[in-house]
Design an enzyme around this catalytic site. Sequence first.
Site, mmCIF file in Angstrom:
data_model
loop_
_atom_site.group_PDB
_atom_site.id
_atom_site.type_symbol
_atom_site.label_atom_id
_atom_site.label_comp_id
_atom_site.label_asym_id
_atom_site.label_seq_id
_atom_site.Cartn_x
_atom_site.Cartn_y
_atom_site.Cartn_z
ATOM 1 N N TYR A 120 0.849 -1.195 0.000
ATOM 2 C CA TYR A 120 0.000 0.000 0.000
ATOM 3 C C TYR A 120 0.885 1.244 0.000
ATOM 4 C CZ TYR A 120 -4.475 2.340 0.899
ATOM 5 O OH TYR A 120 -5.628 3.097 0.792
ATOM 6 N N ASN A 171 -15.773 3.223 3.168
ATOM 7 C CA ASN A 171 -16.604 3.034 1.968
ATOM 8 C C ASN A 171 -17.702 4.079 1.768
ATOM 9 O OD1 ASN A 171 -15.062 0.832 1.224
ATOM 10 N ND2 ASN A 171 -16.325 -0.625 2.328
ATOM 11 N N ASP A 200 -19.832 -12.074 -13.529
ATOM 12 C CA ASP A 200 -20.717 -13.236 -13.555
ATOM 13 C C ASP A 200 -20.241 -14.224 -12.491
ATOM 14 O OD1 ASP A 200 -22.746 -14.833 -14.259
ATOM 15 O OD2 ASP A 200 -21.982 -15.372 -16.242
ATOM 16 N N TYR A 245 -10.949 4.582 -8.504
ATOM 17 C CA TYR A 245 -10.607 4.618 -7.076
ATOM 18 C C TYR A 245 -10.077 3.265 -6.595
ATOM 19 C CZ TYR A 245 -15.063 2.240 -6.232
ATOM 20 O OH TYR A 245 -16.083 1.321 -6.236
ATOM 21 N N MET A 250 -8.912 -3.620 -8.921
ATOM 22 C CA MET A 250 -8.982 -5.014 -8.486
ATOM 23 C C MET A 250 -8.457 -6.004 -9.521
ATOM 24 S SD MET A 250 -12.529 -4.590 -6.408
ATOM 25 C CE MET A 250 -13.216 -6.078 -7.069
ATOM 26 N N PHE A 304 -9.257 9.026 -7.459
ATOM 27 C CA PHE A 304 -9.685 9.432 -6.118
ATOM 28 C C PHE A 304 -9.137 8.466 -5.073
ATOM 29 C CE2 PHE A 304 -12.520 9.381 -2.444
ATOM 30 C CZ PHE A 304 -12.483 10.724 -2.098
#
Length: 330
Positions: free
Chosen positions: A49, A122, A172, A240, A243, A265
């Site tokens: 991070y 979140n 899916d 933002y 993944m 962001f």
Amino acid sequence: LLYERHGEAADVVQLKDLEVPKLGDCDVHVKMLAAPINPADINMIQGTYPLLSPLPAVGGNEGVGEVLEVGRRVKALKPGDWVIPADTGLGTWRTQGVFPEEMLLKVPSDIPVLCAATLSVNPCTAFRLLADFESLVPGDSVIQNAANSGVGQAVIQIARASGIKTINVVRDRPDLTKLVERLMALGADYVITEEMLRKPEMKDIFKSIPRPRLALNCVGGKSTTEMLRHLQPKGTMVTYGGMAKQPVTVPVSAFIFRDMQLRGFWMTQWRKDHAQDQESVAAMMDALCQLIRSGQLTAPACTEVPLQDYRAALEASMKPFVSSKQILLL
């Protein structure tokens, strides 16, 4: 829950008993109540991070606690108040802690504990994404991928409360119908799979709602390129998260002929930029707590886990297609 080196969370995180430090004049003694496991927490432990706590570190950047005792110079907090971290890196995966007053934000204690525990990352991200990039009005629409993520669920509910339509893209999966039902129950207008984004049937959606002016991306890769196609000219896409760990690829024509804006962001940066602007922070928190009280904003789907079962919770939070956030009960 302490880690002394970076690595896979389930390998390096350990449950340790530590002394509670002495309370200083400007300190607050907090009994933690609940803290979620978020992707950023895992990335911090892995050492990947952009912001890392000095080692050894306590895991967790989000959660809610109750004030037990305050130092004699503490003005804004008193025993019994509920508090959440004002910034990243607090280390919330613990039963108790002593923190400087400025590292805590008071929140109302009349909201559900799971809403308070999951409030600072979140819902705040979702709030800023909807407020800061396009001036949306009721009837406008937004498209987002990873719509079942914590941010995605908050975007659906905040948009719904503001009269903004949402087109929600998910991967899916075997239990797709269940997920679609859950997102529709939160207030989603449309839930589609990434494959659907490429199909001509997308045109049918835009017979009943306008094309979106705002796209929210936390996946990257193909998913992003496909979402861009459906944006209005001069629309904005905000990234933002990433993944898929793949770059955002944009056709040149999107820039030249449709004048698209691509923005980024990061909630941590927003907090830094607004550290002196307590009014903006308070206004956002008030708005979110109002939505929670009126039942228009709920906590994301959660699995509550006692602290001693932390290893199972860490492993569960890493599995694909998990639409439930692991919450440590402290």
